[in-house]
Design an enzyme around this catalytic site. Structure first.
Site, PDB file in Angstrom:
ATOM      1  CB  CYS A  67      -8.170  17.677 -21.490  1.00 27.74           C
ATOM      2  SG  CYS A  67      -9.660  18.311 -20.653  1.00 27.74           S
ATOM      3  CG  ASN A  89     -10.658  20.320 -15.557  1.00 24.71           C
ATOM      4  OD1 ASN A  89     -10.957  21.086 -14.422  1.00 24.71           O
ATOM      5  ND2 ASN A  89     -10.294  19.148 -15.686  1.00 24.71           N
ATOM      6  CB  CYS A 119     -14.352  15.652 -22.231  1.00 23.63           C
ATOM      7  SG  CYS A 119     -15.716  16.545 -22.839  1.00 23.63           S
ATOM      8  NE  ARG A 120      -9.414  15.630 -24.291  1.00 31.11           N
ATOM      9  CZ  ARG A 120      -8.781  16.382 -25.181  1.00 31.11           C
ATOM     10  NH1 ARG A 120      -7.680  15.613 -25.932  1.00 31.11           N
ATOM     11  NH2 ARG A 120      -8.690  17.703 -25.224  1.00 31.11           N
ATOM     12  CB  SER A 121      -8.444  16.441 -17.602  1.00 34.65           C
ATOM     13  OG  SER A 121      -9.209  17.449 -17.815  1.00 34.65           O
ATOM     14  CG  ASP A 146     -12.083  17.024 -27.089  1.00 32.84           C
ATOM     15  OD1 ASP A 146     -12.967  16.649 -26.522  1.00 32.84           O
ATOM     16  OD2 ASP A 146     -11.682  18.687 -27.085  1.00 32.84           O
TER      17      ASP A 146
END
Length: 156
Positions: free
Chosen positions: A9, A12, A14-16, A124
Site C-alpha cells: 500500500c 505500510n 494500514c492496509r498492507s 485507504d
C-alpha cells in the site's frame, strides 16, 4: 516449494500490514505453512513505524496476530517475491514504474482485488474511523482466500 507474497500500500501502516497478517492467518487456517508473506509501502513516510493503532485494534478484535515495522518497496523485492499485490491502482502504477519491475523481475505484480470478480481496490482507511479499518479487514479476508484458492490451484 515456498510461495512468497508481498502486500503493498502507500505507507505500510494500514492496509498492507493488515493484509500481511490476514493472509498469514488465513493460510495457517488452511494448514499452509510453506508461504512467506511480507508487506511494504510505495512511499517512505513511515519507515520503521509500527502499524496504525486502528490496524492493530481491528486485528486484535479478530484474533489475528500482527507485528510489523514499516518499510518501503525495494528493487530486490521484484526478484525475491513470487507475487507483489497492490492495494489499489495508484500503488499498482507505482510498482509498475519501479526500477525493480523492469530489471529481471520474477514477481507477478497485480492489483490484489483482481483475485475477485469485482476487481475492487482496498480503500485507504487512514483518514476515517475504525469502521473503515473493519471494512479493510473483511476485504483482506476475502482477498486472502481468493488468492490462496488460485495459488493452491496453481501449485497442485
Amino acid at each position: 516449494m515456498t510461495i512468497s507474497v508481498l502486500i503493498v500500500c502507500l505507507g505500510n501502516i494500514c492496509r498492507s500490514p493488515m493484509g500481511e497478517a490476514v493472509l498469514r492467518n488465513e493460510a495457517l487456517k488452511r494448514g499452509i505453512t510453506d508461504i512467506h508473506i511480507d508487506s511494504a509501502g510505495t512511499a517512505a513516510a513511515h519507515i520503521g513505524d509500527d502499524p496504525d493503532e486502528r490496524t492493530i485494534e481491528v486485528c486484535g478484535m479478530k484474533g489475528v496476530p500482527i507485528s510489523h515495522s514499516a518499510r518501503q518497496v525495494r528493487a530486490s523485492d521484484f526478484t525475491s517475491f513470487d507475487y507483489i499485490l497492490a492495494a489499489d491502482g495508484s500503488n499498482l502504477r507505482a510498482l509498475e514504474r519501479h526500477v525493480g519491475h523492469s530489471k529481471g523481475s520474477k514477481a507477478t505484480v497485480r492489483l490484489w482485488g483482481s483475485y475477485l470478480p469485482d476487481n475492487k481496490p482496498i480503500q485507504d482507511p487512514y483518514y476515517g474511523g475504525l469502521d473503515g479499518f473493519t471494512e479493510v479487514y473483511e476485504q483482506c479476508v476475502k482477498l486472502s482466500n481468493a488468492f490462496l484458492d488460485e495459488v493452491a490451484g496453481k501449485e497442485s
